[in-house]
Design an enzyme around this catalytic site. Structure first.
Site, mmCIF file in Angstrom:
data_model
loop_
_atom_site.group_PDB
_atom_site.id
_atom_site.type_symbol
_atom_site.label_atom_id
_atom_site.label_comp_id
_atom_site.label_asym_id
_atom_site.label_seq_id
_atom_site.Cartn_x
_atom_site.Cartn_y
_atom_site.Cartn_z
ATOM 1 N N LYS A 1 27.377 49.124 35.503
ATOM 2 C CA LYS A 1 28.336 48.674 34.489
ATOM 3 C C LYS A 1 29.697 49.099 34.981
ATOM 4 O O LYS A 1 30.029 50.289 35.024
ATOM 5 C CB LYS A 1 28.047 49.302 33.128
ATOM 6 C CG LYS A 1 29.116 48.980 32.079
ATOM 7 C CD LYS A 1 28.968 49.849 30.851
ATOM 8 C CE LYS A 1 30.017 49.549 29.805
ATOM 9 N NZ LYS A 1 31.385 49.994 30.169
ATOM 10 N N THR B 1 31.123 54.359 25.102
ATOM 11 C CA THR B 1 32.421 54.812 24.619
ATOM 12 C C THR B 1 32.617 54.438 23.157
ATOM 13 O O THR B 1 33.045 55.265 22.339
ATOM 14 C CB THR B 1 33.548 54.203 25.473
ATOM 15 O OG1 THR B 1 33.363 54.589 26.839
ATOM 16 C CG2 THR B 1 34.912 54.688 25.003
#
Length: 305
Positions: free
Chosen positions: A176, A59
């Site tokens: 994750k 991100t």
């Protein structure tokens, strides 16, 4: 196993992932073209300050704003700079399986050590679709795959039953987790000790380790890797109180990072430390002068400048 120390690395992960893994930034020139040299220099910046792996095209790497050629170029630049020193796990997620497979193959060819595959996003996907998605990616490359679970961004949360089915895919090495759902995470760790789990939120670096994560992916570590390395090393040395103090500082820093536009805090903090990663790619934008001054004040109070 005692909850006072980080657990042994799970056997399903050939990279032995753990510790501090920043989701490294993609640097841009003023015209918003990718600055590959500075992107590589940022990977060097965090590795030289003690992190244990790097995660380009997460991100914070603005992966969704890059085309396929740019993504491959970012992976190549990072691998050329720090490959062989720490694991390079590249983000290759896309809404479609077709594009995810193509990006996985390009990242593998660029030299990535592992792949981070976000759950499909935008369109709702059922369990069968999710499992088939990961199976096709796994069949396309010979690299370990880490499931990126971030339902607030994707709209697709994994059930524990779906995770059970995903673990039937040999290449799945870990998760994750950025769900911020600690009960979900704790149960997943309990039910799948063969996987590694990485805490994906700065707010959960210490708590994540307490429930069994081997490490974490931290946005703040992009600019302040020393703080996260201190937290991890203190925790693994059983200095729980100091690790907790590091997390307390991290809470305050995280709030300061959020005092401006989405994602802008990382590059602003980097600039305050003398590293210019350029702008964010539009429609994301930088902090203004007032927001950056407030961030600077907080970092100064925390002794991080």
């Amino acid at each position: 196993m005692s909850d006072e120390t980080t657990p042994d690395t799970a056997s399903a992960d050939p990279l032995d992932l753990g510790g501090v893994i920043p989701p490294t930034v993609t640097a841009f020139h003023d015209d918003e073209s990718v600055d590959y040299e500075t992107t590589a220099a940022h990977a060097r910046y965090v590795v030289d300050r003690g992190v244990h792996g790097v995660f380009p095209l997460g991100t914070n790497g603005e992966f969704a704003l890059l085309d396929a050629d740019e993504q491959e170029g970012v992976v190549e630049a990072v691998v050329d700079e720090v490959g062989g020193e720490v694991p390079v796990i590249a983000g290759v997620g896309a809404p479609s399986t077709h594009h995810t497979v193509a990006r996985a193959e390009r990242a593998a060819n660029a030299g990535a050590d592992g792949l981070v595959v976000v759950t499909p996003y935008y369109y709702p996907v059922d369990e069968t679709g999710v499992v088939e998605h990961y199976r096709r990616v796994a069949d396309s490359v010979d690299l370990p795959i880490y499931v990126y679970h971030i339902p607030p961004r994707t709209g697709n949360a994994l059930t524990h039953e779906t995770l059970d089915h995903l673990t039937d895919i040999d290449a799945i090495a870990g998760v994750k987790d950025s769900s911020k759902d600690v009960p979900w995470l704790a149960r997943a760790i309990d039910e799948h000790p063969e996987l590694v789990f990485l805490a994906g939120s700065d707010s959960l670096q210490f708590p994540g380790r307490r429930v069994g994560c081997t490490g974490g992916v931290s946005a703040v570590a992009n600019a302040l890797p020393e703080l996260l390395v201190d937290l991890h090393e203190s925790y693994t040395a059983d200095d729980i109180e100091h690790a907790r103090e590091c997390q307390s500082s991290l809470y305050r820093v995280r709030e300061a990072f959020k005092g401006g536009p989405y994602l802008a805090g990382v590059k602003a903090a980097l600039s305050l430390r003398g590293f210019d990663a350029g702008p964010l790619r539009s429609p994301l934008r930088r902090m203004d002068d007032g927001e950056k001054s407030q961030l600077e004040a907080t970092l100064g109070e925390e002794g991080l400048l």
